[in-house]
Design a protein around this motif. Structure first.
Motif, PDB file in Angstrom:
ATOM      1  N   VAL A  83     -17.294  28.952  39.712  1.00  0.00           N
ATOM      2  CA  VAL A  83     -16.748  27.947  40.634  1.00  0.00           C
ATOM      3  C   VAL A  83     -16.335  28.601  41.950  1.00  0.00           C
ATOM      4  N   LEU A  84     -15.691  29.761  41.889  1.00  0.00           N
ATOM      5  CA  LEU A  84     -15.256  30.439  43.114  1.00  0.00           C
ATOM      6  C   LEU A  84     -16.424  30.724  44.047  1.00  0.00           C
ATOM      7  N   VAL A 141      -8.705  26.165  47.787  1.00  0.00           N
ATOM      8  CA  VAL A 141      -9.352  25.048  47.106  1.00  0.00           C
ATOM      9  C   VAL A 141     -10.303  25.527  46.014  1.00  0.00           C
ATOM     10  N   ALA A 142     -10.901  26.700  46.203  1.00  0.00           N
ATOM     11  CA  ALA A 142     -11.809  27.236  45.189  1.00  0.00           C
ATOM     12  C   ALA A 142     -11.052  27.549  43.898  1.00  0.00           C
ATOM     13  N   HIS A 143      -9.919  28.237  44.030  1.00  0.00           N
ATOM     14  CA  HIS A 143      -9.103  28.549  42.858  1.00  0.00           C
ATOM     15  C   HIS A 143      -8.567  27.270  42.197  1.00  0.00           C
ATOM     16  N   LEU A 144      -8.089  26.341  43.023  1.00  0.00           N
ATOM     17  CA  LEU A 144      -7.507  25.109  42.480  1.00  0.00           C
ATOM     18  C   LEU A 144      -8.548  24.305  41.709  1.00  0.00           C
ATOM     19  N   THR A 145      -9.786  24.318  42.173  1.00  0.00           N
ATOM     20  CA  THR A 145     -10.850  23.602  41.468  1.00  0.00           C
ATOM     21  C   THR A 145     -11.117  24.242  40.108  1.00  0.00           C
ATOM     22  N   GLY A 146     -11.242  25.561  40.086  1.00  0.00           N
ATOM     23  CA  GLY A 146     -11.491  26.254  38.820  1.00  0.00           C
ATOM     24  C   GLY A 146     -10.378  26.045  37.810  1.00  0.00           C
ATOM     25  N   TRP A 147      -9.146  26.171  38.264  1.00  0.00           N
ATOM     26  CA  TRP A 147      -8.010  25.973  37.357  1.00  0.00           C
ATOM     27  C   TRP A 147      -7.884  24.513  36.928  1.00  0.00           C
ATOM     28  N   GLY A 148      -8.229  23.590  37.813  1.00  0.00           N
ATOM     29  CA  GLY A 148      -8.169  22.165  37.464  1.00  0.00           C
ATOM     30  C   GLY A 148      -9.145  21.812  36.357  1.00  0.00           C
ATOM     31  N   ILE A 149     -10.323  22.424  36.372  1.00  0.00           N
ATOM     32  CA  ILE A 149     -11.301  22.193  35.310  1.00  0.00           C
ATOM     33  C   ILE A 149     -10.762  22.702  33.974  1.00  0.00           C
ATOM     34  N   PHE A 158     -11.705  31.416  13.627  1.00  0.00           N
ATOM     35  CA  PHE A 158     -10.855  30.930  14.710  1.00  0.00           C
ATOM     36  C   PHE A 158     -10.967  31.857  15.913  1.00  0.00           C
ATOM     37  N   ASN A 159     -10.915  33.165  15.663  1.00  0.00           N
ATOM     38  CA  ASN A 159     -11.041  34.143  16.749  1.00  0.00           C
ATOM     39  C   ASN A 159     -12.350  33.975  17.501  1.00  0.00           C
ATOM     40  N   MET A 160     -13.435  33.709  16.765  1.00  0.00           N
ATOM     41  CA  MET A 160     -14.730  33.548  17.407  1.00  0.00           C
ATOM     42  C   MET A 160     -14.684  32.410  18.424  1.00  0.00           C
ATOM     43  N   ILE A 161     -14.174  31.255  17.993  1.00  0.00           N
ATOM     44  CA  ILE A 161     -14.082  30.109  18.900  1.00  0.00           C
ATOM     45  C   ILE A 161     -13.124  30.425  20.046  1.00  0.00           C
ATOM     46  N   PHE A 162     -12.012  31.094  19.711  1.00  0.00           N
ATOM     47  CA  PHE A 162     -10.987  31.434  20.690  1.00  0.00           C
ATOM     48  C   PHE A 162     -11.583  32.282  21.817  1.00  0.00           C
ATOM     49  N   PHE A 163     -12.348  33.294  21.438  1.00  0.00           N
ATOM     50  CA  PHE A 163     -12.857  34.210  22.455  1.00  0.00           C
ATOM     51  C   PHE A 163     -14.094  33.680  23.166  1.00  0.00           C
ATOM     52  N   ILE A 164     -14.831  32.796  22.531  1.00  0.00           N
ATOM     53  CA  ILE A 164     -15.887  32.088  23.264  1.00  0.00           C
ATOM     54  C   ILE A 164     -15.248  31.236  24.353  1.00  0.00           C
ATOM     55  N   SER A 165     -14.102  30.645  24.033  1.00  0.00           N
ATOM     56  CA  SER A 165     -13.379  29.848  25.022  1.00  0.00           C
ATOM     57  C   SER A 165     -12.923  30.715  26.194  1.00  0.00           C
ATOM     58  N   ILE A 166     -12.368  31.898  25.897  1.00  0.00           N
ATOM     59  CA  ILE A 166     -11.938  32.796  26.973  1.00  0.00           C
ATOM     60  C   ILE A 166     -13.136  33.189  27.841  1.00  0.00           C
ATOM     61  N   PHE A 167     -14.227  33.582  27.187  1.00  0.00           N
ATOM     62  CA  PHE A 167     -15.431  33.967  27.920  1.00  0.00           C
ATOM     63  C   PHE A 167     -15.890  32.835  28.833  1.00  0.00           C
ATOM     64  N   SER A 168     -15.984  31.635  28.284  1.00  0.00           N
ATOM     65  CA  SER A 168     -16.502  30.497  29.047  1.00  0.00           C
ATOM     66  C   SER A 168     -15.623  30.195  30.256  1.00  0.00           C
ATOM     67  N   MET A 169     -14.304  30.245  30.050  1.00  0.00           N
ATOM     68  CA  MET A 169     -13.402  29.923  31.157  1.00  0.00           C
ATOM     69  C   MET A 169     -13.371  31.036  32.200  1.00  0.00           C
ATOM     70  N   GLN A 170     -13.442  32.283  31.740  1.00  0.00           N
ATOM     71  CA  GLN A 170     -13.418  33.389  32.699  1.00  0.00           C
ATOM     72  C   GLN A 170     -14.678  33.395  33.560  1.00  0.00           C
ATOM     73  N   VAL A 171     -15.837  33.230  32.924  1.00  0.00           N
ATOM     74  CA  VAL A 171     -17.091  33.160  33.670  1.00  0.00           C
ATOM     75  C   VAL A 171     -17.123  31.894  34.523  1.00  0.00           C
ATOM     76  N   GLY A 172     -16.638  30.785  33.963  1.00  0.00           N
ATOM     77  CA  GLY A 172     -16.658  29.517  34.673  1.00  0.00           C
ATOM     78  C   GLY A 172     -15.856  29.540  35.958  1.00  0.00           C
ATOM     79  N   VAL A 173     -14.683  30.161  35.924  1.00  0.00           N
ATOM     80  CA  VAL A 173     -13.861  30.243  37.139  1.00  0.00           C
ATOM     81  C   VAL A 173     -14.583  31.065  38.205  1.00  0.00           C
ATOM     82  N   GLY A 174     -15.192  32.190  37.806  1.00  0.00           N
ATOM     83  CA  GLY A 174     -15.953  32.987  38.773  1.00  0.00           C
ATOM     84  C   GLY A 174     -17.116  32.211  39.360  1.00  0.00           C
TER      85      GLY A 174
END
Length: 410
Positions: free
Chosen positions: A362-363, A376-384, A344-360
Motif C-alpha cells: 500500500v505504501l 495518507v499512505a500509512h493511514l490507508t495501510g493501517w485502516g485496512i 494456530f501459529n501457522m494461521i497467526f504468522f500467515i496473518s502477520i506476513f500478509s499484513m506486513q507485506v500488505g502495508v508495504g
C-alpha cells in the motif's frame, strides 16, 4: 517434579522464545542499512522481512507433529540450529536471494519456540496456571521487542548489521545447547505413541473443526496487525505520520515491547481471577482485543493524547490475543495441544506476513521522499488492517458454546 526443575524448564523455553522475538524484529533496526545496500523499496523491505513469517508458518504443521511425537526439548533444540545457520547466511549474503533464503531458515528454526514453551507448560503445570504462565512466557520473550528498539540502535553504532547477525548465531547455538542439556525428558504422552498417519488425521480434524475457526481469526488478525507493525512499520508511522524524531520513535518501539510484556503478565494473571465474577476466558480475551481495535482507531484519528500513553495502551491490549492459546488448550484434548498450538501459529504468522507485506504494498502506491512516505499512505495501510480485525471479531463473538468432542481424536 520439583519446583526448581519446573522453573528451569519454564525459564529455558522462555529464553528460546526471547530469541525468536529478537529475530522477528531485527529488521526494524537493519532496515535503513538494508535499503541503502540493496536499494530496496518499502514493499521490497516488507517482503524480505516477512519471509521470516513465511518460514515460520510453513513449519508449523510438521512442527506440531514433531512436538507431539518427539517432545518440546528435542524439537526446539534441533530447530534452533537451523536458525543459527540461517542467521550466519543472512550476515554473509550480498544478494536479495541469499537474504530471502536466510530469512526463511531463521523463521523455520524458531518456529516451535513458542509452541514448545506452551507444550512444556501444559505438560508440567496444572491448567489453572496456564493463562498466567503462557502470559509470562510471552512476556519474557517479548523483551526481545524491547531489544530491537533503542538497544539495537545503540549496537548498530558500534557494529555492522552483518556482525550482529553472526553474533546472533553464536547466541542461538548456546540457547539450543542449554535446552538440550538442561531440560529433562518428559514422560511419553499418548500422542507420542500414535502412528504418523493417525497424527496427521488428528491435525486434519483440528483444521476442519468449526470451533477452531470461530476462535482463531480474531486473535490472528489482532496479532497480525500488532506484530506486523512492531517488527517493521510502527517506526516509519511514528516518524512520517506523528512527526517524531528517529530517537523518539526508537524509544516508543522499546516501550511497546515493555507494555506488551506488562500486558501478557497482567492479563494472564487477571484472566482466571475474573472468572469468579462471571467473565470467562473467551469473553475476557475478546474484550481486550476489542479495546485494542478501538485504540488503533484513536491512533488513526490522531486524538490529542500523549504518544507514550496511547502507544503504551496499544502494546498492553495487543497482549490479549495471547490468551487465545490458553483458550484453545482448554477446549481441545490435551493430547493434541501441540498440533492445536502450531496450527494456530501457522494461521497467526500467515496473518502477520500478509499484513506486513500488505502495508508495504500500500505504501508504494505513493511516492517516497528520502525513504519517507506521506501520512495518507500509512493511514490507508493501517485502516485496512483495522477493517480486517473488525470483520474477524464478528465470528469470534458469534453466540454459541465452544465444545470439542474428544472422541474425534480416538
Amino acid at each position: 517434579m520439583s519446583r526448581q526443575a519446573a522453573i528451569r524448564i519454564f525459564a529455558l523455553f522462555a529464553l528460546g522464545y526471547f530469541l525468536s522475538y529478537v529475530y522477528r524484529g531485527l529488521n526494524i533496526g537493519f532496515a535503513p542499512f538494508l535499503s541503502r545496500e540493496m536499494n530496496l523499496t518499502a514493499s521490497d523491505l516488507g517482503l524480505l522481512t516477512s519471509f521470516y513469517f513465511i518460514g515460520f508458518a510453513l513449519a508449523q504443521l510438521p512442527a506440531g507433529l514433531a512436538l507431539d511425537r518427539y517432545g518440546a526439548r528435542r524439537t526446539d533444540a534441533a530447530l534452533l540450529m537451523v536458525a543459527a545457520a540461517g542467521t550466519v547466511l543472512y550476515g554473509i549474503s550480498y544478494s536479495m536471494q541469499g537474504l530471502i533464503i536466510a530469512r526463511i531458515m531463521i523463521g523455520v528454526g524458531v518456529s516451535v519456540c513458542l509452541g514448545a514453551g506452551f507444550l512444556a507448560i501444559a505438560q508440567n503445570f496444572p491448567s489453572s496456571r496456564w493463562p498466567l504462565l503462557n502470559g509470562l512466557m510471552v512476556a519474557l520473550g517479548g523483551l526481545g521487542g524491547v531489544v530491537v528498539g533503542t538497544p539495537l540502535a545503540v549496537l548498530l553504532t558500534q557494529y555492522t548489521w552483518r556482525e550482529i547477525s553472526v553474533g546472533m548465531a553464536v547466541f542461538t547455538v548456546a540457547v539450543a545447547a542449554v535446552i538440550w542439556l538442561l531440560v529433562p525428558e518428559t514422560k511419553p504422552r499418548q500422542g507420542s505413541h500414535e502412528s504418523m498417519s493417525k497424527q496427521i488425521h488428528g491435525l486434519r480434524i483440528i483444521l476442519k473443526n468449526t470451533v477452531f475457526w470461530r476462535v482463531v481469526p480474531f486473535p490472528c488478525a489482532v496479532g497480525g496487525a500488532f506484530y506486523a507493525a512492531q517488527s517493521l512499520w510502527v517506526k516509519p508511522y511514528l516518524i512520517d505520520v506523528s512527526g517524531l524524531a528517529a530517537r523518539q520513535a526508537d524509544s516508543l518501539v522499546s516501550m511497546l515491547g515493555l507494555t506488551m510484556v506488562a500486558g501478557t503478565v497482567i492479563t494472564g494473571l487477571v484472566a482466571r481471577r475474573i472468572e469468579r465474577y462471571g467473565l470467562g476466558l473467551r469473553a475476557f480475551c475478546g474484550l481486550g482485543m476489542a479495546l485494542f481495535v478501538i485504540l488503533q482507531l484513536l491512533i488513526l484519528l490522531r486524538v490529542p493524547v500523549s504518544p507514550a500513553l496511547i502507544w503504551g495502551a496499544y502494546g498492553f491490549f495487543a497482549a490479549c490475543c495471547i490468551l487465545a492459546y490458553a483458550l484453545l488448550a482448554e477446549v481441545f484434548p490435551r493430547k493434541v495441544v501441540g498440533r492445536v498450538t502450531t496450527a494456530f501459529n501457522m494461521i497467526f504468522f500467515i496473518s502477520i506476513f500478509s499484513m506486513q507485506v500488505g502495508v508495504g504494498f500500500v505504501l508504494d502506491f505513493w511516492p517516497a521522499t528520502d525513504g519517507h512516505y506521506p501520512a495518507v499512505a500509512h493511514l490507508t495501510g493501517w485502516g485496512i488492517m483495522i477493517a480486517i480485525q473488525l470483520l474477524s471479531a464478528i465470528l469470534y463473538f458469534w453466540p454459541g458454546a465452544l465444545n470439542v468432542d474428544e472422541q474425534l481424536f480416538e
